[in-house]
Design an enzyme around this catalytic site. Structure first.
Site, PDB file in Angstrom:
ATOM      1  N   HIS A 207       9.388   3.487  15.768  1.00  0.00           N
ATOM      2  CA  HIS A 207       9.476   3.179  17.046  1.00  0.00           C
ATOM      3  C   HIS A 207       8.029   3.202  17.729  1.00  0.00           C
ATOM      4  CE1 HIS A 207       9.030   7.545  17.270  1.00  0.00           C
ATOM      5  NE2 HIS A 207       8.763   7.369  18.464  1.00  0.00           N
TER       6      HIS A 207
HETATM    7  N1  UDP Z   1      16.545  11.283  15.884  1.00  0.00           N
HETATM    8  C1  UDP Z   1      18.000  11.361  16.068  1.00  0.00           C
HETATM    9  N2  UDP Z   1      18.550  10.147  15.762  1.00  0.00           N
HETATM   10  C2  UDP Z   1      17.990   8.885  15.500  1.00  0.00           C
HETATM   11  C3  UDP Z   1      16.561   9.005  15.084  1.00  0.00           C
HETATM   12  C4  UDP Z   1      16.123  10.177  15.252  1.00  0.00           C
HETATM   13  O1  UDP Z   1      18.599  12.375  16.274  1.00  0.00           O
HETATM   14  O2  UDP Z   1      18.776   7.998  15.303  1.00  0.00           O
HETATM   15  C5  UDP Z   1      15.848  12.608  15.834  1.00  0.00           C
HETATM   16  C6  UDP Z   1      15.033  12.753  14.736  1.00  0.00           C
HETATM   17  O3  UDP Z   1      15.785  13.539  13.780  1.00  0.00           O
HETATM   18  C7  UDP Z   1      13.832  13.845  15.392  1.00  0.00           C
HETATM   19  C8  UDP Z   1      13.654  13.117  16.692  1.00  0.00           C
HETATM   20  O4  UDP Z   1      14.773  12.387  16.795  1.00  0.00           O
HETATM   21  O5  UDP Z   1      14.202  15.252  15.531  1.00  0.00           O
HETATM   22  C9  UDP Z   1      12.364  12.191  16.693  1.00  0.00           C
HETATM   23  O6  UDP Z   1      12.394  11.599  17.658  1.00  0.00           O
HETATM   24  P1  UDP Z   1      11.440  10.129  17.926  1.00  0.00           P
HETATM   25  O7  UDP Z   1      11.381   9.557  16.643  1.00  0.00           O
HETATM   26  O8  UDP Z   1      12.196   9.577  18.925  1.00  0.00           O
HETATM   27  O9  UDP Z   1      10.174  10.824  18.385  1.00  0.00           O
HETATM   28  P2  UDP Z   1       8.864  11.427  18.000  1.00  0.00           P
HETATM   29  O10 UDP Z   1       9.271  12.619  16.990  1.00  0.00           O
HETATM   30  O11 UDP Z   1       8.092  10.472  17.133  1.00  0.00           O
HETATM   31  O12 UDP Z   1       8.189  12.016  19.013  1.00  0.00           O
END
Ligand code: UDP
Length: 355
Positions: A207
């Site tokens: 993403h």
């Molecule tokens: N996550 C979720 N469902 C999904 C994809 C990701 O619950 O379909 C969770 C994942 O396990 C993690 C968090 O969302 O805890 C990560 O969020 P994201 O990738 O949006 O942001 P980042 O961690 O890169 O800031």
């Protein structure tokens, strides 16, 4: 009298981290929480499902701000959050991570002279082309208390001259994983629904703007996932930004099992059963480790360098995994408790908010 702590969240990873801290707040009587949701993520499967599954208190304020350019979105948040802070006059504002919500919450509070506490302080990719990097650098420089998950994050702050108010508390994502893993095994039916066998698939998420905004880069990442899908099923819950970017660029990944974003319990179950994880998400890199799964980070750098050093993670185009060791610095699952103790004991002095 209880300290009044305003939590400002708006994006999926913030709901997950804030859930761990909210649960710890509810268990004590010296801190009262005022939850504010900016609306940055608003689809049910990017927002509501996390409040429901993780017992997060309903927001006292839902600002419904999303879409538009970074400047436009952040500007609207600045105006709306300032009004809420003036109305509620909190003792602290608590922000998480590195999104526009983090930036707006920290900037408004600092300008109103309300002390800011930043969870996941000190992370750096050293890549200022990432919007997240700008948000986290600014939020750290505005914060009174900086809650660091790793040793490296403390060193990063030192390099920028920030040494006061810095606490190594461990990683709230570990708290979140400990809570969700047990609940997920009881409640999630995702493996049956998707007809997946534990150990028989890999889990992927993409993403980051650096992967989605450039069609050539997006095509290259999807091509890599399609190659991996020849080895074993690749399950790919698709972030709304990525879904839109794929549609815009006319890319249809071959052989990859694309599904809608899933809730946190389903995600924990999917991680539990995965043979490998491929991601550009910060949170997922660590969750892969918490579930002891090897991870490939589909980026050219990572903020979570200890995972690479300890052999659990590798960069897409970087060297192969090193020898595996445990990562000790993420704590014992009570980062939230440490954060709240530090806030409760911090003397903010006599400076009054400009309210
Ligand atoms: N996550 C979720 N469902 C999904 C994809 C990701 O619950 O379909 C969770 C994942 O396990 C993690 C968090 O969302 O805890 C990560 O969020 P994201 O990738 O949006 O942001 P980042 O961690 O890169 O800031």
């Amino acid at each position: 009298m209880a300290l009044r702590l305003m939590t400002v969240v708006g994006a999926r990873p913030q709901f997950i981290k804030a859930a761990a801290v909210s649960r710890a707040i509810a268990a004590r009587d010296d801190i009262a929480e005022i939850m504010v949701h900016t609306g940055q993520h608003f689809d049910d499967n990017m927002s509501k499902v996390f409040f429901d599954e993780l017992d997060i208190p309903a927001p006292a304020f839902s600002l419904d701000i999303h879409g538009g350019s970074h400047g436009d979105m952040t500007g609207r948040m600045l105006g709306a959050l300032e009004a809420v802070m003036r109305e509620e006059r909190p003792d602290w504002v608590l922000v998480y991570g590195d999104t526009n919500t983090t930036l707006a919450g920290a900037l408004d509070a600092a300008k109103l002279n309300i002390p800011v506490a930043h969870v996941e302080a000190g992370l750096r990719s050293f890549n200022r082309r990432m919007p997240e990097e700008i948000n986290r650098v600014v939020a750290d420089h505005l914060s009174t208390l900086l809650f660091c998950p790793t040793v490296q994050s403390i060193k990063n702050l030192e390099r920028e001259g920030i040494t006061s108010g810095v606490h190594h508390v461990g990683d709230v994502m570990y708290d979140a994983t400990m809570f969700a893993a047990a609940r997920a095994r009881e409640r999630s039916t995702v493996l049956d629904n998707l007809r997946l066998e534990p150990g028989g698939y890999a889990l992927a998420t993409i993403h980051r703007a650096e992967n989605t905004d450039d069609p050539d880069q997006l095509r290259a990442v999807m091509g890599w996932l399609s190659d991996k899908a020849k080895e074993r099923t690749v399950v790919f819950p698709v972030h709304p930004r990525t879904r839109d970017a794929l549609a815009r660029a006319g890319i249809v990944p071959q052989g990859v099992a694309m599904i809608d974003p899933v809730g946190y319990l389903d995600m924990a179950r999917l991680l539990d059963g995965a043979a490998a994880v491929y991601t550009d998400s910060g949170g997922l890199q660590k969750e892969a480790y918490f579930h002891r799964k090897p991870c490939v980070t589909l980026r050219s750098e990572t903020e979570w360098t200890e995972l690479v050093e300890c052999g659990w993670n590798r960069l897409w185009k970087g060297p192969d995994y090193g020898p595996r060791r445990d990562v000790t610095e993420y704590g014992d699952g009570d980062a939230a408790g440490r954060i709240l103790d530090d806030i409760a004991r911090h003397d903010v002095g006599t400076a009054r908010p400009h309210l």
